[in-house]
Design an enzyme around this catalytic site. Structure first.
Site, PDB file in Angstrom:
ATOM      1  N   ARG A 124      28.322  -7.611 -20.998  1.00  0.00           N
ATOM      2  CA  ARG A 124      28.806  -8.659 -20.108  1.00  0.00           C
ATOM      3  C   ARG A 124      28.736  -8.273 -18.632  1.00  0.00           C
ATOM      4  O   ARG A 124      28.558  -9.135 -17.772  1.00  0.00           O
ATOM      5  CB  ARG A 124      30.236  -9.042 -20.474  1.00  0.00           C
ATOM      6  CG  ARG A 124      30.266  -9.837 -21.768  1.00  0.00           C
ATOM      7  CD  ARG A 124      31.645 -10.338 -22.033  1.00  0.00           C
ATOM      8  NE  ARG A 124      31.696 -11.068 -23.294  1.00  0.00           N
ATOM      9  CZ  ARG A 124      32.798 -11.611 -23.752  1.00  0.00           C
ATOM     10  NH1 ARG A 124      33.910 -11.513 -23.071  1.00  0.00           N
ATOM     11  NH2 ARG A 124      32.793 -12.260 -24.890  1.00  0.00           N
TER      12      ARG A 124
ATOM     13  N   ASP B 292      43.689 -21.447 -16.367  1.00  0.00           N
ATOM     14  CA  ASP B 292      42.922 -20.324 -16.910  1.00  0.00           C
ATOM     15  C   ASP B 292      42.759 -19.304 -15.795  1.00  0.00           C
ATOM     16  O   ASP B 292      43.009 -19.595 -14.630  1.00  0.00           O
ATOM     17  CB  ASP B 292      41.546 -20.794 -17.401  1.00  0.00           C
ATOM     18  CG  ASP B 292      40.970 -19.856 -18.444  1.00  0.00           C
ATOM     19  OD1 ASP B 292      41.033 -20.200 -19.632  1.00  0.00           O
ATOM     20  OD2 ASP B 292      40.474 -18.780 -18.071  1.00  0.00           O
TER      21      ASP B 292
END
Ligand SMILES: C[S@@+](CC[C@H](N)C(=O)[O-])C[C@H]1O[C@@H](n2cnc3c(N)ncnc32)[C@H](O)[C@@H]1O
Lengths: 267, 596
Positions: A38, A142
């Site tokens: 990632r 979030d």
């Protein structure tokens, strides 16, 4: 060079520390390949060659811009419309009961909203019950700015929309570009803000009629969960619903909730 | 088929109830046996009543006796009173008699009593008769002497005596009845005591039996329940074990998938990176080629123009060289001429020499012949003329050659000058060759540029495909990641469940305290093997502490997730230390929250 070899153990540790420190996600050694894959993009984007150099860059960036990118990369944003439908059935039931007892105002919080599919599923459900943005509001929060941007845009691919019943799809979505965009009236119901769940106190007053806190606690350890649950429940009205993910439980946590059905609790 | 636990408990309840009822029944019976209603007790009570009823009798008889003695000397008023009294006493006697009859439960007593009664009746009738006699006697009649003093003095006295006698008899009879009754009472009391004792001990054994039955049935039913629950718990256990194992498997699998997906994503990322590099190098190529093309075209243009100048230069040079050649030819010609000249000079010289030699020889020989001398001299003179001519022409030729040489010198200087510019003849050739090559290069470069463009287009498409693949793989990887996290969660639930079942089993088998036996997985850090099983193989097993790869938080507060030993120093850390509250806090929450 395999991906694992890209990360020096000490660098991986300081990266994990940073991530845990910022957003409470506990990255064990088994997460190393995920982490490497990632952050590889970020390494390339920032033209750094080692994780250490990248971390230095993150720390040096006072605007927190790169930290944001790092967190975007580290968070797992898996979500879907009508994910674990029983939760929405429970909410629907509750909303109907409250409507019939005369309640008009609803405040619902999607606490780990990701790209907003959960929040818009709630929005559709409220709208189907006649809710308007005047009375009702859904807070979608979030930590990932990328996910929040997707939430604000409200445009989804056909695959993502597969779980939406055709009737609702026809009613609440319009073709736009490659995908479908959710109606402005539903977008008006949803406010997408950045909120770090592991850093209470939260800036809301509450109380909420329901809080969806699903599939985020799986990434946290017990103390972080406890803090999170206590802070959330302080914002939940008595009788309000607290919903967690199907694989999650409140085992080992202190809470005043009673079980409505698996993963659905009532204060 | 397993009988339902509820049925068993109901059966147990029924048995217990029945046994208790039985016990209660026997208690009731025993109670009956020893209560006031039992025959023995009734008799005893009757005896008691009898004794009570008997009690006033001696007093009554004594009093009536006394009354009889007082009666004769009493005034009429007193007599009336005494008579009244005697009537009440008779009534009392009768009542006492009735009570006695009532109380008399057995014949013996009854007989004794009727005797006593009869005697009592006799006393009263004697008294009544005596009173009547006295009443009938004249008022002045001598008073009845005191009883016992002069019994024989008068019939009244004898009547009194009879009364006394009857009273004494009566008393004796009453004493007898009392004695019998007392004996009976004592007997009954001892009988009753023994009956109570008997009942007590039989009650004791009965209740012991009952307790035994209850305990036994409880034990039987209980143990059968325990056995069944135990069996169920066993099955549950194997189920939960299986679930736990499966959960470990699933979790490990999910982790492997996640890892695989991550690696795929990573290699795709690398591919993307490589492709991007390739595409950039490709477009760089194309650009270079295009540049080369342009340059080559330009070069060919300039070199064409260069060629032209070169041609000119070459032409010039060629002209110059022609000139040079001509000059050289001229030089050579003049040189040939010179050579011819030189040869002819040579010839001439040789001939002159020969001739001169011959003339000399001839002249010498011809002395006499001098005539020959003249011929030779003539010849020499011709030759000399020719030699002069030749010398003249040679001189001219030499002059010309010198001039030509001078020209060659200048031309070659100018050629040199030109060739410094346009290089010498060879270079001009290679320049022209180069122009050709440059043209070829230009054409090739154009082709390369086109190919590179095509290639770049292809690479762009590949790139797009890879980007899409990357997106899908990323999503996949994220999904797998989520699944891995969820399944880890499930695994810990399964472990929790296993512990609960273990606790249940311990509870059933009466082992150690069940809750101590099963501390919660989640409450207490527990080593989870997933991390072990799926730990990326890069972390060499030789590595002394896998903890190195863990964030401190996990080492501090959640070894459960990846389950490793906790070091002492780390144990002392607190979450608040691990998660410091900083000024950046504000950045954690952003946006307008006013509606909430
Ligand atoms: C797997 S998604 C869950 C989405 C949605 N609730 C559902 O169940 O479909 C988890 C989300 O939690 C977010 N998250 C992780 N750590 C967070 C934190 N500390 N504060 C807020 N959000 C966080 C991630 O960015 C991610 O979008």
């Amino acid at each position: 060079m395999t991906i694992q070899e890209m990360i020096d153990p000490a660098d991986y540790r300081s990266l994990s520390e940073l991530v845990y420190d910022r957003i409470g996600i506990a990255l064990g050694p088994s997460r190393q390949s995920m982490v490497s894959s990632r952050i590889a993009k970020r390494l390339r984007a920032t033209q750094t060659t080692t994780v250490r150099a990248y971390l230095d860059l993150v720390k040096a960036d006072k605007q927190g811009e790169e930290l944001m990118h790092l967190l975007d990369a580290i968070t797992t944003n898996t979500t879907s419309f009508f994910r674990e439908p029983a939760a929405f059935a429970a909410l629907d039931e509750d909303v109907r009961a409250r409507l019939s007892s005369g309640q008009r105002q609803f405040r619902i919080w999607s606490a780990a909203a990701s790209t907003g599919m959960e929040a818009y599923t709630i929005a559709m459900l409220l709208a189907e019950n006649g809710a308007t943005a005047r009375d009702c509001a859904i807070l979608a929060t979030d930590i990932s700015t990328r996910a929040l941007a997707a939430c604000r845009a409200g445009t989804y691919t056909a695959e993502a929309l597969a779980p939406v019943p055709p009737k609702m799809l026809a009613r609440w979505f319009a073709r736009e570009g490659d995908g479908m965009r959710i109606h402005a009236s539903l977008r008006a119901l949803v406010t997408a803000n950045r909120l770090n769940l592991v850093k209470p106190p939260y800036p809301m007053r509450g109380p909420f009629d329901a809080i969806f806190c699903r599939n985020v606690m799986i990434y946290f350890d017990l103390p972080v969960r406890q803090r999170l649950v206590s802070a959330c429940l302080a914002l939940l009205r008595p009788g309000g619903l607290f919903l967690i993910g199907a694989a999650e439980s409140l085992y080992g946590l202190d809470h005043p909730l009673s079980t409505v059905r698996p993963s659905v609790y009532r204060r | 088929m397993v009988i339902r636990i509820r049925t068993r408990i109901a059966v147990l309840g029924i048995i217990s109830a029945a046994v208790v009822a039985l016990l209660a029944g026997s208690v009731w019976c025993a109670f009956q046996r020893i209560t006031v209603l039992s025959p023995l007790a009734l008799e005893h009570q009757a005896d008691l009543r009898l004794v009570t009823a008997l009690a006033p009798q001696p007093a009554l008889t004594s009093e009536i006796c006394l009354l009889a003695h007082q009666y004769r000397d009493a005034t009429p008023d007193q007599r009336r009173l005494l008579q009244d009294r005697s009537i009440t006493m008779l009534a009392e006697f009768k009542a006492s008699w009735d009570r006695m009859i009532e109380a008399a439960p057995n014949h013996d007593q009854r007989d004794q009593r009727s005797l006593a009664l009869d005697k009592g009746g006799e006393v009263f009738s004697l008294v009544a008769a005596y009173l009547a006699t006295i009443d009938a006697a004249p008022a002045n009649a001598a008073p009845v002497p005191a009883p016992g003093t002069a019994p024989t003095l008068a019939p009244a006295a004898s009547a009194l005596q009879a009364i006394d006698q009857a009273v004494a008899d009566e008393r004796a009879l009453i004493d007898q009845v009392g004695a019998t009754t007392n004996a009976l009472l004592t007997l009954r009391e001892s009988q009753m005591r023994s009956q109570v004792e008997e009942t007590g001990s039989s009650l004791l054994t009965e209740s012991l039996i009952c307790i035994g039955i209850i305990v036994a049935s409880n034990w039987l039913v209980g143990s059968s329940i325990v056995r069944h629950i135990g069996r169920a718990a066993g099955r549950l256990r194997s189920g939960t074990d299986q679930v736990a194992t499966a959960a470990v498997e699933v979790s490990a699998g999910a982790q492997r998938i996640a890892q695989g997906a991550s690696e795929q994503a990573a290699s795709l990322e690398q591919t993307t990176a490589a492709l991007e590099e390739l595409s950039s190098s490709c477009s760089q190529n194309a650009a270079n080629a295009r540049q080369a093309n342009v340059l080559a075209t330009e070069a060919s243009k300039t070199s064409q123009s260069g060629e032209r100048t070169a041609r000119k230069a070459a032409a010039d040079a060629a002209a110059k060289l022609k000139e040079l050649g001509e000059a050289i030819t001229a030089i050579r010609t003049s040189y040939d001429k010179t050579t011819q000249v030189v040869a002819s000079i040579d010839d001439i010289a040789i001939q002159i020499n020969l001739l001169a030699l011959n003339a000399a020889v001839e002249a010498a020989r011809a002395g006499e012949a001098g005539l020959g001398f003249a011929v030779v001299a003539d010849e020499v003179r011709n030759l000399a003329a020719r030699s002069t001519e030749e010398a003249k022409s040679t001189a001219a030729l030499i002059k010309e050659a010198r001039a030509n040489t001078e020209r060659v010198q200048t031309v070659s200087a100018s050629v040199q000058e030109h060739l410094v510019h346009a290089l010498d003849r060879e270079v001009v050739g290679s320049f022209q060759q180069m122009v050709g090559v440059v043209l070829k290069v230009s054409r090739l470069a154009g082709e390369v540029a086109n190919a590179s463009d095509e290639q770049a287009k292809g690479i762009f498409q590949i790139n797009q495909a890879v980007a899409k693949m990357d997106k899908v793989t990323q999503e996949n990887a994220a999904g797998a990641e989520e699944a891995a996290a969820s399944s880890e969660e499930m695994q810990s639930h399964a472990q929790e469940l296993t512990l609960v079942v273990t606790a249940l089993q311990a509870l059933l088998s009466g082992g150690q305290s069940a809750l101590e036996a099963a501390p919660s997985v989640l409450r207490k850090p527990l080593a989870v093997s997933v991390a072990e099983t799926t730990r990326p193989n890069h972390s060499a097993p030789a590595s002394p502490s896998p903890i190195l790869a863990l964030p401190p938080c996990q080492r501090t507060v959640t070894p459960s997730r990846n389950g490793h030993a906790i070091t002492q120093a780390e144990r002392q850390l607190k979450p608040s230390q691990v998660i410091p509250l900083t000024d950046e806090e504000a950045a954690d929450h952003q946006g307008d929250f006013s509606r909430f």
